[in-house]
Scaffold this motif. Structure first.
Motif, mmCIF file in Angstrom:
data_model
loop_
_atom_site.group_PDB
_atom_site.id
_atom_site.type_symbol
_atom_site.label_atom_id
_atom_site.label_comp_id
_atom_site.label_asym_id
_atom_site.label_seq_id
_atom_site.Cartn_x
_atom_site.Cartn_y
_atom_site.Cartn_z
ATOM 1 N N GLY A 142 0.676 -1.119 -0.219
ATOM 2 C CA GLY A 142 0.076 -0.096 -0.107
ATOM 3 C C GLY A 142 0.907 1.044 0.034
ATOM 4 O O GLY A 142 2.184 1.131 -0.130
ATOM 5 N N THR A 143 0.282 2.347 0.277
ATOM 6 C CA THR A 143 0.811 3.629 0.162
ATOM 7 C C THR A 143 0.442 4.317 1.668
ATOM 8 O O THR A 143 -0.501 4.548 2.300
ATOM 9 C CB THR A 143 0.550 4.498 -0.859
ATOM 10 N N ALA A 144 1.818 4.715 2.118
ATOM 11 C CA ALA A 144 1.583 5.684 3.480
ATOM 12 C C ALA A 144 0.992 7.045 3.353
ATOM 13 O O ALA A 144 1.784 7.784 2.439
ATOM 14 C CB ALA A 144 3.082 5.560 4.324
ATOM 15 N N THR A 145 0.068 7.277 4.013
ATOM 16 C CA THR A 145 -0.302 8.707 3.839
ATOM 17 C C THR A 145 -0.165 9.514 4.970
ATOM 18 O O THR A 145 -0.653 10.916 5.076
ATOM 19 C CB THR A 145 -1.779 8.534 3.561
ATOM 20 N N GLY A 146 0.263 8.798 6.092
ATOM 21 C CA GLY A 146 0.394 9.600 7.547
ATOM 22 C C GLY A 146 1.588 10.738 7.399
ATOM 23 O O GLY A 146 2.176 10.874 6.522
ATOM 24 N N PRO A 147 1.667 11.692 8.511
ATOM 25 C CA PRO A 147 2.692 12.638 8.467
ATOM 26 C C PRO A 147 3.862 11.770 8.780
ATOM 27 O O PRO A 147 4.050 10.912 9.361
ATOM 28 C CB PRO A 147 2.222 13.218 9.843
ATOM 29 N N ARG A 148 4.799 12.353 7.901
ATOM 30 C CA ARG A 148 6.449 11.715 7.807
ATOM 31 C C ARG A 148 6.633 10.422 7.398
ATOM 32 O O ARG A 148 7.298 9.642 7.769
ATOM 33 C CB ARG A 148 6.939 12.126 9.251
ATOM 34 N N GLY A 149 5.361 10.026 6.576
ATOM 35 C CA GLY A 149 5.665 8.824 5.927
ATOM 36 C C GLY A 149 5.077 7.560 6.812
ATOM 37 O O GLY A 149 5.443 6.329 6.552
ATOM 38 N N VAL A 150 4.013 7.778 7.919
ATOM 39 C CA VAL A 150 3.900 6.905 8.760
ATOM 40 C C VAL A 150 2.602 6.167 8.058
ATOM 41 O O VAL A 150 1.719 6.657 7.512
ATOM 42 C CB VAL A 150 3.213 7.521 10.398
ATOM 43 N N PHE A 151 2.588 4.622 8.236
ATOM 44 C CA PHE A 151 1.615 3.846 7.521
ATOM 45 C C PHE A 151 0.307 3.813 8.761
ATOM 46 O O PHE A 151 0.594 3.266 9.796
ATOM 47 C CB PHE A 151 2.103 2.507 7.267
ATOM 48 N N THR A 152 -0.664 4.580 8.294
ATOM 49 C CA THR A 152 -1.723 4.922 9.382
ATOM 50 C C THR A 152 -2.990 3.313 9.357
ATOM 51 O O THR A 152 -3.014 2.642 8.583
ATOM 52 C CB THR A 152 -2.452 5.981 9.296
ATOM 53 N N LYS A 153 -3.790 3.602 10.389
ATOM 54 C CA LYS A 153 -4.804 2.416 10.446
ATOM 55 C C LYS A 153 -5.702 2.681 9.250
ATOM 56 O O LYS A 153 -6.214 1.842 8.789
ATOM 57 C CB LYS A 153 -5.698 2.844 11.812
ATOM 58 N N GLU A 154 -5.921 3.959 8.739
ATOM 59 C CA GLU A 154 -6.745 4.235 7.489
ATOM 60 C C GLU A 154 -6.188 3.441 6.370
ATOM 61 O O GLU A 154 -6.642 2.716 5.565
ATOM 62 C CB GLU A 154 -7.153 5.803 7.270
ATOM 63 N N ASP A 155 -4.725 3.636 6.304
ATOM 64 C CA ASP A 155 -4.048 2.853 5.154
ATOM 65 C C ASP A 155 -4.110 1.280 5.033
ATOM 66 O O ASP A 155 -4.441 0.746 4.244
ATOM 67 C CB ASP A 155 -2.520 3.220 5.059
ATOM 68 N N ALA A 156 -4.118 0.857 6.408
ATOM 69 C CA ALA A 156 -4.252 -0.775 6.651
ATOM 70 C C ALA A 156 -5.579 -1.032 6.298
ATOM 71 O O ALA A 156 -5.774 -2.003 5.471
ATOM 72 C CB ALA A 156 -3.704 -0.955 7.950
ATOM 73 N N LEU A 157 -6.609 -0.298 6.690
ATOM 74 C CA LEU A 157 -7.981 -1.012 6.239
ATOM 75 C C LEU A 157 -8.222 -0.677 4.884
ATOM 76 O O LEU A 157 -9.019 -1.747 4.313
ATOM 77 C CB LEU A 157 -8.942 0.087 7.041
ATOM 78 N N LYS A 158 -7.578 0.293 4.048
ATOM 79 C CA LYS A 158 -7.627 0.495 2.857
ATOM 80 C C LYS A 158 -7.054 -0.949 2.261
ATOM 81 O O LYS A 158 -7.693 -1.446 1.086
ATOM 82 C CB LYS A 158 -6.998 1.601 2.258
ATOM 83 N N LEU A 159 -6.281 -1.490 2.504
ATOM 84 C CA LEU A 159 -5.376 -2.533 2.090
ATOM 85 C C LEU A 159 -6.286 -3.614 2.305
ATOM 86 O O LEU A 159 -6.427 -4.674 1.553
ATOM 87 C CB LEU A 159 -4.163 -2.986 2.875
ATOM 88 N N VAL A 160 -7.159 -3.715 3.399
ATOM 89 C CA VAL A 160 -7.796 -4.858 3.789
ATOM 90 C C VAL A 160 -9.173 -5.017 2.758
ATOM 91 O O VAL A 160 -9.420 -6.129 2.117
ATOM 92 C CB VAL A 160 -8.588 -4.964 5.011
ATOM 93 N N GLU A 161 -9.695 -3.846 2.352
ATOM 94 C CA GLU A 161 -10.631 -3.650 1.405
ATOM 95 C C GLU A 161 -10.333 -4.147 0.013
ATOM 96 O O GLU A 161 -11.116 -4.692 -0.605
ATOM 97 C CB GLU A 161 -11.068 -2.383 1.539
ATOM 98 N N LEU A 162 -9.036 -3.917 -0.376
ATOM 99 C CA LEU A 162 -8.568 -4.163 -1.819
ATOM 100 C C LEU A 162 -8.521 -5.537 -1.720
ATOM 101 O O LEU A 162 -8.568 -6.319 -2.768
ATOM 102 C CB LEU A 162 -7.278 -3.470 -1.921
ATOM 103 N N LYS A 163 -7.932 -6.232 -0.658
ATOM 104 C CA LYS A 163 -7.831 -7.840 -0.485
ATOM 105 C C LYS A 163 -9.027 -8.499 -0.663
ATOM 106 O O LYS A 163 -9.408 -9.603 -1.481
ATOM 107 C CB LYS A 163 -7.004 -8.081 0.478
#
Length: 441
Positions: A142-163
């Motif tokens: 996926g792609t990290a969208t958090g501040p300073r490149g942090v992979f956030t909870k929202e980024d992880a949920l988006k990956l789950v949805e894509l899977k």
């Protein structure tokens, strides 16, 4: 290498004033040493002969206690003097720096044990890590969208949805083949984080035009390094509070013109220094410092005046300023400022002080905020004087516009010893003293 100031940790050899084999008397100047504050002359403690110069001119960053030269008594064979075995040579940093092209650009790489080889190092939030582990996903998909490149909870949920939609099958990256022992590290152009993050470019080659993406290192003097260290310590350990007021310097300008008629040249800043000193005498609770454990009442009123030099900012001291006249303060400022710019200040001329004044008015600055110089508790930042129209009343009560010359001063104070109420009263008294120069006589 002797300690020539309380904060000195290392020094630079600027110039040797004696040659090998030359006779030296006690008190003779041996060499010039650049400390963290100024260039100071090292004097000989005894008579003798300078037998060996161990550290040449231009040597930098020599640790305190390192051997820089040897002296022998008169009559001894100075040509065959031996360097004591129990005294090690100066550190490599003490040798004059010689530009040399680096073999390869060095890139710092942070390695964490829990990351598997071949996978990108992505900073995960705790919630994102749990979600990825639960669903057997990898952050590199996926792609990290958090501040300073942090992979956030929202980024992880988006990956789950894509899977769940069947759009994720394999990770986007595969482990890189093992590199031979002599292979250089991969550069950021080959492998890099999947999130946008600034990387340090390689150093440019001295003597050659800068290539794209490179930078040139600027050597820092001892003074610059100490300033950077002390400013960082001040802003991170001292609770700064700020108070600002405008002062009408019309009366000061008139008094200055009257003095010029008598061939006495003083500046507005000289009046400001005097007004600060007089106010400190009236309010000794502000003439304090913080020694690490608590406030300390200072028995002297010494004003540190910020002077800009090519090597950095330094603050020579007008001692006992409250007892000095305006002309005496002006003469002291001129002498100390020249010595500061020439790097000739003595330690006792810049060490200590109970209150600082920094004036940028001559550079056209209206107002600014200065950083406290520990262990002092306050510093006064002074801007330029500027004409301002104000509505006033004449003797008959009629309204009229009148021009005033105002300056803006901002006091930074250490809240541990000078609270907001005390700082406010100080500025009120300072304003009254400055606007009535007769009080400064």
């Amino acid at each position: 290498m002797p300690s020539l100031s309380p904060t000195m940790e290392e020094g630079n050899i600027v110039k040797w004033l004696k040659k090998e084999g030359e006779a030296v008397s006690a008190g003779d100047a041996l060499c010039e040493i650049e400390t963290d504050k100024a260039v100071v002359t090292l004097d000989a403690g005894d008579d003798g002969i300078l037998a060996k110069i161990v550290v040449e001119e231009g040597a930098k960053n020599i640790r305190l206690g390192a051997l820089i030269g040897l002296m022998v008594e008169e009559g001894e064979d100075w040509k065959h003097v031996e360097i004591p075995k129990d005294v090690g040579p100066p550190s490599p940093a003490a040798k004059p720096s010689v530009p040399h092209p680096p073999a390869e650009p060095l890139v710092s790489v942070t390695v964490q044990k829990e990351h598997k080889p071949g996978k990108l190092q992505v900073r995960l939030s705790p919630a994102a890590r749990n979600i990825l582990d639960k669903h057997s996903l990898d952050a590199s998909q996926g792609t990290a969208t958090g501040p300073r490149g942090v992979f956030t909870k929202e980024d992880a949920l988006k990956l789950v949805e894509l899977k769940q939609m069947g759009k994720i099958t394999e990770p986007r990256l595969t482990p890189a083949p093992p590199a031979p022992p002599t292979a250089p590290l991969a550069t950021p152009a080959t492998i890099g984080p999947s999130y946008p993050r600034p990387m340090v470019p390689p150093v440019s080659t001295p003597g050659q035009p800068n290539a794209v993406g490179t930078f040139s290192e600027i050597p820092a003097s001892n003074i610059r390094r100490v300033i950077a260290k002390r400013l960082t310590e001040s802003k991170s350990t001292v609770p700064h509070a700020y108070a600002t007021t405008d002062c009408d310097v019309g009366a000061v300008l008139k008094a200055r013109q009257d003095l010029v008629k008598d061939d006495i040249k003083v500046s507005v800043n000289d009046f400001i220094i005097k007004a600060a000193a007089v106010t400190l005498k009236q309010m000794p609770d502000v003439n304090v410092s913080w020694d690490g454990e608590g406030p300390k009442q200072l028995p002297f009123i010494d004003i540190s005046v910020a002077v800009a030099t090519d090597k950095g900012l330094i603050t020579p001291i007008i001692k006992n300023a409250a007892a000095k006249g305006i002309q005496e303060i002006a003469d002291s400022v001129k002498v100390l400022s020249k010595k500061a710019r020439d790097g000739k200040l003595l330690p006792e001329e810049y060490q200590g002080g109970s209150f600082s004044v920094s004036n940028l008015g001559m550079f056209g600055i209206d107002e600014f905020i200065a950083v406290i110089n520990p262990p002092q508790a306050c510093i006064l930042a002074v801007g330029r004087f500027r004409p301002v129209l104000k509505l006033t009343q004449d003797e008959e009560g009629n309204a009229k516009l009148q021009q005033h010359q105002l300056i803006t001063v901002t006091m930074s104070s250490d809240s541990r010893v000078v609270d907001d109420e005390l700082a406010t009263r100080f500025l009120k008294s300072f304003k009254a003293n400055l606007e009535n120069p007769i009080r400064l006589a």
